[in-house]
Scaffold this motif. Structure first.
Motif, PDB file in Angstrom:
ATOM      1  N   ASP A  58       6.646  -3.235   2.709  1.00 35.47           N
ATOM      2  CA  ASP A  58       5.685  -2.160   2.467  1.00 35.47           C
ATOM      3  C   ASP A  58       6.010  -0.913   3.291  1.00 35.47           C
ATOM      4  O   ASP A  58       5.589   0.191   2.935  1.00 35.47           O
ATOM      5  CB  ASP A  58       4.264  -2.627   2.783  1.00 35.47           C
ATOM      6  CG  ASP A  58       3.711  -3.550   1.703  1.00 35.47           C
ATOM      7  OD1 ASP A  58       4.031  -3.333   0.525  1.00 35.47           O
ATOM      8  OD2 ASP A  58       2.974  -4.496   2.045  1.00 35.47           O
ATOM      9  N   TRP A  59       6.707  -1.077   4.392  1.00 33.50           N
ATOM     10  CA  TRP A  59       7.171   0.053   5.188  1.00 33.50           C
ATOM     11  C   TRP A  59       8.569   0.496   4.747  1.00 33.50           C
ATOM     12  O   TRP A  59       8.869   1.694   4.695  1.00 33.50           O
ATOM     13  CB  TRP A  59       7.209  -0.308   6.674  1.00 33.50           C
ATOM     14  CG  TRP A  59       5.883  -0.502   7.314  1.00 33.50           C
ATOM     15  CD1 TRP A  59       5.287  -1.681   7.669  1.00 33.50           C
ATOM     16  CD2 TRP A  59       4.957   0.533   7.691  1.00 33.50           C
ATOM     17  NE1 TRP A  59       4.063  -1.451   8.241  1.00 33.50           N
ATOM     18  CE2 TRP A  59       3.834  -0.100   8.273  1.00 33.50           C
ATOM     19  CE3 TRP A  59       4.979   1.928   7.590  1.00 33.50           C
ATOM     20  CZ2 TRP A  59       2.739   0.610   8.760  1.00 33.50           C
ATOM     21  CZ3 TRP A  59       3.883   2.640   8.079  1.00 33.50           C
ATOM     22  CH2 TRP A  59       2.777   1.995   8.650  1.00 33.50           C
ATOM     23  N   VAL A 144      11.789   1.767  10.615  1.00 35.40           N
ATOM     24  CA  VAL A 144      11.382   1.929   9.220  1.00 35.40           C
ATOM     25  C   VAL A 144       9.886   2.147   9.033  1.00 35.40           C
ATOM     26  O   VAL A 144       9.458   2.397   7.907  1.00 35.40           O
ATOM     27  CB  VAL A 144      11.837   0.758   8.328  1.00 35.40           C
ATOM     28  CG1 VAL A 144      13.342   0.741   8.214  1.00 35.40           C
ATOM     29  CG2 VAL A 144      11.311  -0.559   8.844  1.00 35.40           C
ATOM     30  N   ASP A 145       9.084   2.077  10.104  1.00 31.19           N
ATOM     31  CA  ASP A 145       7.690   2.488   9.954  1.00 31.19           C
ATOM     32  C   ASP A 145       7.603   4.006  10.139  1.00 31.19           C
ATOM     33  O   ASP A 145       6.825   4.537  10.925  1.00 31.19           O
ATOM     34  CB  ASP A 145       6.772   1.745  10.938  1.00 31.19           C
ATOM     35  CG  ASP A 145       7.257   1.812  12.378  1.00 31.19           C
ATOM     36  OD1 ASP A 145       8.398   2.279  12.619  1.00 31.19           O
ATOM     37  OD2 ASP A 145       6.497   1.398  13.281  1.00 31.19           O
ATOM     38  N   ALA A 291       1.043   1.020  14.777  1.00 32.52           N
ATOM     39  CA  ALA A 291       0.026   0.901  13.732  1.00 32.52           C
ATOM     40  C   ALA A 291      -0.098  -0.557  13.300  1.00 32.52           C
ATOM     41  O   ALA A 291       0.904  -1.246  13.097  1.00 32.52           O
ATOM     42  CB  ALA A 291       0.376   1.781  12.542  1.00 32.52           C
ATOM     43  N   THR A 292      -1.335  -1.018  13.136  1.00 28.89           N
ATOM     44  CA  THR A 292      -1.572  -2.405  12.728  1.00 28.89           C
ATOM     45  C   THR A 292      -1.926  -2.526  11.247  1.00 28.89           C
ATOM     46  O   THR A 292      -1.933  -3.617  10.693  1.00 28.89           O
ATOM     47  CB  THR A 292      -2.705  -3.022  13.562  1.00 28.89           C
ATOM     48  OG1 THR A 292      -3.874  -2.205  13.433  1.00 28.89           O
ATOM     49  CG2 THR A 292      -2.306  -3.093  15.034  1.00 28.89           C
ATOM     50  N   THR A 293      -2.220  -1.399  10.596  1.00 31.66           N
ATOM     51  CA  THR A 293      -2.516  -1.395   9.162  1.00 31.66           C
ATOM     52  C   THR A 293      -1.695  -0.302   8.497  1.00 31.66           C
ATOM     53  O   THR A 293      -1.175   0.603   9.158  1.00 31.66           O
ATOM     54  CB  THR A 293      -4.011  -1.138   8.896  1.00 31.66           C
ATOM     55  OG1 THR A 293      -4.385   0.136   9.461  1.00 31.66           O
ATOM     56  CG2 THR A 293      -4.859  -2.225   9.534  1.00 31.66           C
ATOM     57  N   ASP A 301      -0.645  10.613   6.152  1.00 28.82           N
ATOM     58  CA  ASP A 301      -0.820   9.448   5.281  1.00 28.82           C
ATOM     59  C   ASP A 301      -0.726   9.767   3.791  1.00 28.82           C
ATOM     60  O   ASP A 301      -0.301   8.926   2.996  1.00 28.82           O
ATOM     61  CB  ASP A 301      -2.149   8.762   5.587  1.00 28.82           C
ATOM     62  CG  ASP A 301      -2.171   8.169   6.996  1.00 28.82           C
ATOM     63  OD1 ASP A 301      -1.149   8.301   7.699  1.00 28.82           O
ATOM     64  OD2 ASP A 301      -3.193   7.588   7.383  1.00 28.82           O
ATOM     65  N   GLU A 302      -1.117  10.963   3.404  1.00 28.97           N
ATOM     66  CA  GLU A 302      -0.995  11.336   1.994  1.00 28.97           C
ATOM     67  C   GLU A 302       0.465  11.348   1.565  1.00 28.97           C
ATOM     68  O   GLU A 302       0.818  10.866   0.480  1.00 28.97           O
ATOM     69  CB  GLU A 302      -1.640  12.699   1.743  1.00 28.97           C
ATOM     70  CG  GLU A 302      -1.618  13.115   0.279  1.00 28.97           C
ATOM     71  CD  GLU A 302      -2.290  14.456   0.034  1.00 28.97           C
ATOM     72  OE1 GLU A 302      -2.161  14.983  -1.093  1.00 28.97           O
ATOM     73  OE2 GLU A 302      -2.940  14.983   0.960  1.00 28.97           O
TER      74      GLU A 302
END
Length: 317
Positions: A58-59, A144-145, A291-293, A301-302
């Protein structure tokens, strides 16, 4: 008395004058031979390295989509975090990344020595060090995050022996060493940095430097390193500091660049689709360190959501 011709012995024979010097080249353009061109210097090999696996797909996918949008001219190398890489390998193929299949034997051996224990799987975070063994003259390592907002090409070619040997984006004051660092003079004025981004060359830092430094100074490392699920960051800091590398912040290397990359950074604005910090300086990437979520409502974030949706659509085709 009339002179008589001189009789030479039979072994002598008259030889007409011979030109022993090579003639000068013709000076006229019509007859002059063109000089051979000097061989061209080989182009420098620059590239970006990341570490990933299916657990963080997801990242990984939003990162790859942002790389495709901003840095597709730079070679990208994907280092596997472990063997859980079915989707990861497919993502590498889709985005044209070089999948690094070589086993990081030396790195894994070092990680087990530093962080033993059968449940200590986070020691694999040291696999980012494989970036130093890639066939590149300069490498940029990126977690990669992260999503990329600008072309990294101008960041390369800035290394300079004795002046700029290791480039970082952001300082990190809390997640590197403990208070015992003050006992060691070589750490007194050291620049502590976030190791989610760095640029260097194996001319200045090699994998063998990590192995040799820990062989000689493991006691010091364990005395000063910060605990609490921190693995690579204290080590990368320690080795660069112990070996005396000249570390420089990105804004001091690139005019107009920001040192900011934290996903919660205050005062960030977007201008022409690119983020700038509170001083108007250009932010090259956003990093969701800690970040945990997954991103939802932050200033970056957009953009992350846009890249995530585009990447999943591409992945599912």
């Amino acid at each position: 008395m009339p002179s008589r011709p001189l009789l030479l012995p039979a072994i002598f024979k008259y030889i007409p004058y011979m030109r022993l010097r090579v003639p000068n080249p013709v000076l006229s353009p019509e007859g002059a031979a063109a000089p051979s061109p000097a061989p061209a210097a080989p182009a420098k090999r620059y590239g970006v390295a990341i570490v990933g696996n299916d657990k963080i797909i997801d990242w990984l996918l939003p990162f790859l989509e942002s790389y495709r949008d901003t840095n597709s001219t730079l070679p990208l190398y994907l280092i596997p975090y472990d063997d859980n890489v079915g989707m990861t390998r497919r993502a590498a193929e889709i985005y044209g990344a070089h999948y690094v299949g070589e086993e990081p034997t030396e790195i894994d051996k070092l990680s087990h020595e530093l962080y033993p224990g059968i449940f200590n799987t986070n020691r694999r975070r040291l696999r980012k060090l494989q970036a130093l063994a890639l066939p590149l003259d300069e490498v940029a390592y990126v977690d990669v995050d992260v999503i990329l907002f600008r072309d990294f090409t101008p960041l390369f070619g800035r290394l300079d022996k004795g002046k700029t040997e290791f480039i970082v984006a952001s300082p990190s004051f809390e997640y590197v060493y403990n208070d015992r660092r003050d006992h060691y003079p070589f750490l007194k004025d050291a620049l502590l940095f976030n190791d989610g981004f760095w640029i260097t060359s194996n001319q200045y830092l090699k994998l063998s430097d990590f192995i040799e430094t820990i062989r000689d100074d493991a006691v010091i490392f364990h005395d000063v390193r910060k605990r609490g699920q921190l693995f690579a960051q204290p080590l990368v800091n320690f080795v660069t500091h112990r070996r005396g590398l000249k570390i420089e912040l990105l804004p001091n290397v690139i005019a107009g660049a920001s040192h900011e990359s934290f996903y919660k950074a205050p005062g960030v604005e977007f201008k022409n689709g690119k983020p700038v910090d509170y001083e108007g300086k250009e932010i090259y990437f956003a990093h969701w360190a800690g970040a945990t979520t997954l991103p939802k409502n932050g200033v970056f974030d957009e953009a992350w959501t846009h890249y995530s949706q585009a990447a999943w659509a591409r992945f599912k085709q």
